[in-house]
Design an enzyme around this catalytic site. Sequence first.
Site, PDB file in Angstrom:
ATOM      1  N   LYS A   1       0.833  -1.204   0.000  1.00 27.66           N
ATOM      2  CA  LYS A   1       0.000   0.000   0.000  1.00 27.66           C
ATOM      3  C   LYS A   1       0.869   1.257   0.000  1.00 27.66           C
ATOM      4  O   LYS A   1       2.054   1.239   0.356  1.00 27.66           O
ATOM      5  CB  LYS A   1      -0.925  -0.001   1.219  1.00 27.66           C
ATOM      6  CG  LYS A   1      -2.007  -1.076   1.193  1.00 27.66           C
ATOM      7  CD  LYS A   1      -3.093  -0.739   0.201  1.00 27.66           C
ATOM      8  CE  LYS A   1      -4.211  -1.776   0.163  1.00 27.66           C
ATOM      9  NZ  LYS A   1      -5.022  -1.795   1.387  1.00 27.66           N
TER      10      LYS A   1
ATOM     11  N   ARG B   1      -3.325 -10.382   4.347  1.00 29.07           N
ATOM     12  CA  ARG B   1      -3.592 -10.521   2.909  1.00 29.07           C
ATOM     13  C   ARG B   1      -2.416  -9.892   2.170  1.00 29.07           C
ATOM     14  O   ARG B   1      -2.184  -8.686   2.284  1.00 29.07           O
ATOM     15  CB  ARG B   1      -4.904  -9.823   2.548  1.00 29.07           C
ATOM     16  CG  ARG B   1      -5.274  -9.855   1.068  1.00 29.07           C
ATOM     17  CD  ARG B   1      -6.608  -9.145   0.856  1.00 29.07           C
ATOM     18  NE  ARG B   1      -7.006  -9.108  -0.551  1.00 29.07           N
ATOM     19  CZ  ARG B   1      -6.648  -8.170  -1.413  1.00 29.07           C
ATOM     20  NH1 ARG B   1      -5.878  -7.148  -1.015  1.00 29.07           N
ATOM     21  NH2 ARG B   1      -7.049  -8.212  -2.671  1.00 29.07           N
TER      22      ARG B   1
END
Length: 298
Positions: free
Chosen positions: A243, A277
């Site tokens: 991210k 994840r």
Amino acid sequence: MWIRGRDFSKRNNHVYIMGILNLTPDSFSDGGRFGSRDDILYCVKEMIQCGVDVVDLGAESTRPGAILVSKEEEKERLLPAIEAIRAEYEVPVSVDTYKAEVMDAAFSAGADLANDIWGFRYEELHEEAEGSETMAEVVARHGKPVVLMHNDLMERNVDLRTEDQWIRSGVSPEGRKDVLLRVREGLERSIRIAEDAGIPRDRILLDPGVGFAKTQEENQRCLAELAQLKVGNCDMLLGASRKSVIGNILGVPPMEREEGTIVTSIFAAEAGYSFVRVHDVKGNRKALDFWEKIRSEG
């Protein structure tokens, strides 16, 4: 929590790994890599060999500015992939979608878990045709587990991935509640929707939604305070892989964010999360195995 006949209960500090497999041409990290059946099966085989616990399929990118995909196109990408995996492997398959019709078809094709970035709240902003099932109703009817993510776009009443609105929603925190409070309240709302539809808490995973319409400072705070984001006695999942919060700190593009991702996985383990994840199953599995071994002897 049981997924595809396997007990995924939290025990002995173990953290399960959900491996990301993007079926989109425009994902922020690895878009377009897995377009053919052989590519998909090769990727799944590699993930299994590296210790993946669940394979998460996504057929619509959620990056800022991504192109919206119709339900028909999303199903055209997803269903052959699910069927191919089911024909070769017993690994549990998760599907990253917020669309009830798509999830219904995915379950029928052999998917085992729903992963909803809107936390069952998409219908609050977007009216569906009268009589249509909601995402929560579809998951409940199939008796499957679900990941419910906190999405700060719910707080702003903006459309999904409209780029200028998305960006503004992530950098204009004036007047908003504290990010930890927003996340907890949003996840509690998602739990209520799930329970009202008949989904018990032992089939719910919660994701605090790092990177979704939160500022850099808010994302960093969430990562620093992961334990404070646990609500409802539900199992927790962290999805922070590659991210921008990592890239902004390290000053690197998505494909160079694996070291930072591994650190976030250890943060999740320390906070008592059940799942992470990630894109890189091998690196994260090794790091978590090492952490678990040290913790077990501490």
